[in-house]
Design a protein around this motif. Structure first.
Motif, PDB file in Angstrom:
ATOM      1  N   MET A   1      -2.129  53.785  11.320  1.00 15.32           N
ATOM      2  CA  MET A   1      -3.326  53.096  10.877  1.00 15.32           C
ATOM      3  C   MET A   1      -3.026  52.446   9.518  1.00 15.32           C
ATOM      4  SD  MET A   1      -7.190  54.673  10.229  1.00 15.32           S
ATOM      5  CE  MET A   1      -7.219  55.618  11.695  1.00 15.32           C
ATOM      6  N   ASN A   2      -3.340  51.152   9.419  1.00 13.65           N
ATOM      7  CA  ASN A   2      -3.061  50.445   8.163  1.00 13.65           C
ATOM      8  C   ASN A   2      -4.102  50.809   7.092  1.00 13.65           C
ATOM      9  OD1 ASN A   2      -5.355  48.773   8.389  1.00 13.65           O
ATOM     10  ND2 ASN A   2      -4.234  47.233   9.541  1.00 13.65           N
ATOM     11  N   LYS A   3      -3.841  50.389   5.865  1.00 11.17           N
ATOM     12  CA  LYS A   3      -4.686  50.758   4.724  1.00 11.17           C
ATOM     13  C   LYS A   3      -6.126  50.287   4.903  1.00 11.17           C
ATOM     14  CE  LYS A   3      -5.069  50.575  -0.237  1.00 11.17           C
ATOM     15  NZ  LYS A   3      -4.797  49.864  -1.454  1.00 11.17           N
ATOM     16  N   GLY A   4      -6.314  49.086   5.435  1.00 14.09           N
ATOM     17  CA  GLY A   4      -7.663  48.557   5.652  1.00 14.09           C
ATOM     18  C   GLY A   4      -8.460  49.405   6.633  1.00 14.09           C
ATOM     19  N   LYS A   5      -7.812  49.814   7.725  1.00 11.81           N
ATOM     20  CA  LYS A   5      -8.491  50.652   8.718  1.00 11.81           C
ATOM     21  C   LYS A   5      -8.790  52.032   8.153  1.00 11.81           C
ATOM     22  CE  LYS A   5      -7.180  48.526  13.060  1.00 11.81           C
ATOM     23  NZ  LYS A   5      -6.647  48.727  14.402  1.00 11.81           N
ATOM     24  N   LYS A   6      -7.861  52.569   7.363  1.00 12.61           N
ATOM     25  CA  LYS A   6      -8.088  53.875   6.734  1.00 12.61           C
ATOM     26  C   LYS A   6      -9.285  53.818   5.790  1.00 12.61           C
ATOM     27  CE  LYS A   6      -3.446  55.828   6.806  1.00 12.61           C
ATOM     28  NZ  LYS A   6      -2.277  56.223   6.014  1.00 12.61           N
ATOM     29  N   ASN A  45     -16.324  44.418   1.590  1.00 11.85           N
ATOM     30  CA  ASN A  45     -15.124  43.817   2.161  1.00 11.85           C
ATOM     31  C   ASN A  45     -14.957  44.252   3.625  1.00 11.85           C
ATOM     32  OD1 ASN A  45     -12.623  42.353   2.070  1.00 11.85           O
ATOM     33  ND2 ASN A  45     -11.565  44.310   1.875  1.00 11.85           N
ATOM     34  N   HIS A  46     -15.502  45.424   3.957  1.00 10.92           N
ATOM     35  CA  HIS A  46     -15.354  45.982   5.300  1.00 10.92           C
ATOM     36  C   HIS A  46     -16.619  45.880   6.145  1.00 10.92           C
ATOM     37  CE1 HIS A  46     -11.385  47.709   4.553  1.00 10.92           C
ATOM     38  NE2 HIS A  46     -11.820  47.926   3.335  1.00 10.92           N
ATOM     39  N   PHE A  47     -17.772  45.710   5.505  1.00  7.77           N
ATOM     40  CA  PHE A  47     -19.049  45.677   6.220  1.00  7.77           C
ATOM     41  C   PHE A  47     -19.906  44.539   5.680  1.00  7.77           C
ATOM     42  CE2 PHE A  47     -17.426  49.957   6.203  1.00  7.77           C
ATOM     43  CZ  PHE A  47     -17.452  50.272   7.560  1.00  7.77           C
ATOM     44  N   GLU A  48     -20.529  43.837   6.607  1.00  6.78           N
ATOM     45  CA  GLU A  48     -21.351  42.679   6.244  1.00  6.78           C
ATOM     46  C   GLU A  48     -22.484  43.064   5.299  1.00  6.78           C
ATOM     47  OE1 GLU A  48     -24.283  39.528   8.535  1.00  6.78           O
ATOM     48  OE2 GLU A  48     -22.697  40.516   9.684  1.00  6.78           O
ATOM     49  N   ASN A  49     -23.131  44.205   5.591  1.00  2.90           N
ATOM     50  CA  ASN A  49     -24.246  44.672   4.769  1.00  2.90           C
ATOM     51  C   ASN A  49     -24.470  46.160   5.039  1.00  2.90           C
ATOM     52  OD1 ASN A  49     -25.756  44.832   7.227  1.00  2.90           O
ATOM     53  ND2 ASN A  49     -26.274  42.658   7.010  1.00  2.90           N
ATOM     54  N   LYS A  50     -25.442  46.728   4.363  1.00  2.00           N
ATOM     55  CA  LYS A  50     -25.734  48.160   4.514  1.00  2.00           C
ATOM     56  C   LYS A  50     -26.179  48.486   5.937  1.00  2.00           C
ATOM     57  CE  LYS A  50     -29.151  51.393   3.135  1.00  2.00           C
ATOM     58  NZ  LYS A  50     -30.288  51.691   2.310  1.00  2.00           N
ATOM     59  N   ASP A  51     -26.931  47.586   6.558  1.00  2.00           N
ATOM     60  CA  ASP A  51     -27.390  47.833   7.930  1.00  2.00           C
ATOM     61  C   ASP A  51     -26.223  47.934   8.909  1.00  2.00           C
ATOM     62  OD1 ASP A  51     -30.045  47.909   7.150  1.00  2.00           O
ATOM     63  OD2 ASP A  51     -30.407  45.798   7.624  1.00  2.00           O
ATOM     64  N   THR A  52     -25.223  47.084   8.732  1.00  2.00           N
ATOM     65  CA  THR A  52     -24.046  47.131   9.590  1.00  2.00           C
ATOM     66  C   THR A  52     -23.308  48.455   9.396  1.00  2.00           C
ATOM     67  OG1 THR A  52     -23.814  44.732   9.434  1.00  2.00           O
ATOM     68  CG2 THR A  52     -21.893  45.950  10.204  1.00  2.00           C
TER      69      THR A  52
END
Length: 193
Positions: A1-6, A45-52
């Protein structure tokens, strides 16, 4: 698993605990930043917003439990043992062993009842999955002559799940497992006479 996925997985795991304990509306991005050790930009950077993030965190909790339920039940060869395995996983919600903060399905359902959340269909899907699993245990028990064939497996599954969820809420509120234990005793006596 790459750093972004971790990092993404780390955010989901930490957030799922916060959301389940505090609620989806009451958990702030600051709370998530504190729990994950990330800055706001690192989260967004990983999620569009809190709801996502809330939706994915709920799915994570739901899937962790679903795996545990199915794994526990599949390894048993009688309906009594299957129900016992199901109940054992359910009781872990009182003890915070698998998921912290109680039943994520019930917590999310209560919050969705008062205000709109973006993942109501996922909540319904989670409850439907539990009801279906309980029905299958009952059907299996009926085929194996462990459970009376006159019982309506759908109605009994609704009774079992509703009773377990309610007794879990009482047990957590009063910090007294006897509410849960009392309901479990009644469920067993209803199914296995």
């Amino acid at each position: 698993m790459n750093k972004g996925k971790k990092t993404r997985t780390h955010i989901i795991e930490k957030s799922s605990v916060l959301f389940n304990k505090t609620g989806y509306k009451m958990t702030s991005i600051s709370d998530i930043m504190d729990a994950t050790g990330l800055k706001k930009g690192g989260i967004y950077n990983h999620f569009e917003n809190k709801d996502t993030l809330a939706k994915e965190s709920f799915s994570h909790s739901k899937n962790v439990l679903k795996e545990k339920y199915y794994e526990a039940v599949a390894s048993k060869d009688t309906a009594y043992k299957q129900l016992d395995a199901f109940i054992s996983i359910f009781c872990s919600l009182y003890e915070n062993n698998i998921v912290v903060g109680g039943c994520p399905l019930m917590n999310a359902a209560i919050e969705a009842d008062d205000s709109k959340v973006d993942f109501e269909d996922s909540i319904k899907d989670g409850f439907s999955g539990l009801l279906n699993l309980i029905q299958k245990i009952i059907e299996y028990g009926q085929k194996q002559k462990e459970i009376d064939n006159d019982l309506d497996n759908q109605q009994v599954a609704i009774f079992i799940l509703s009773s377990l969820e309610g007794s879990l809420a009482l047990s957590r509120l009063f910090q007294d497992k006897s509410y849960l234990e009392s309901v479990i005793k009644q469920i067993r006596s209803t199914l296995f006479r």
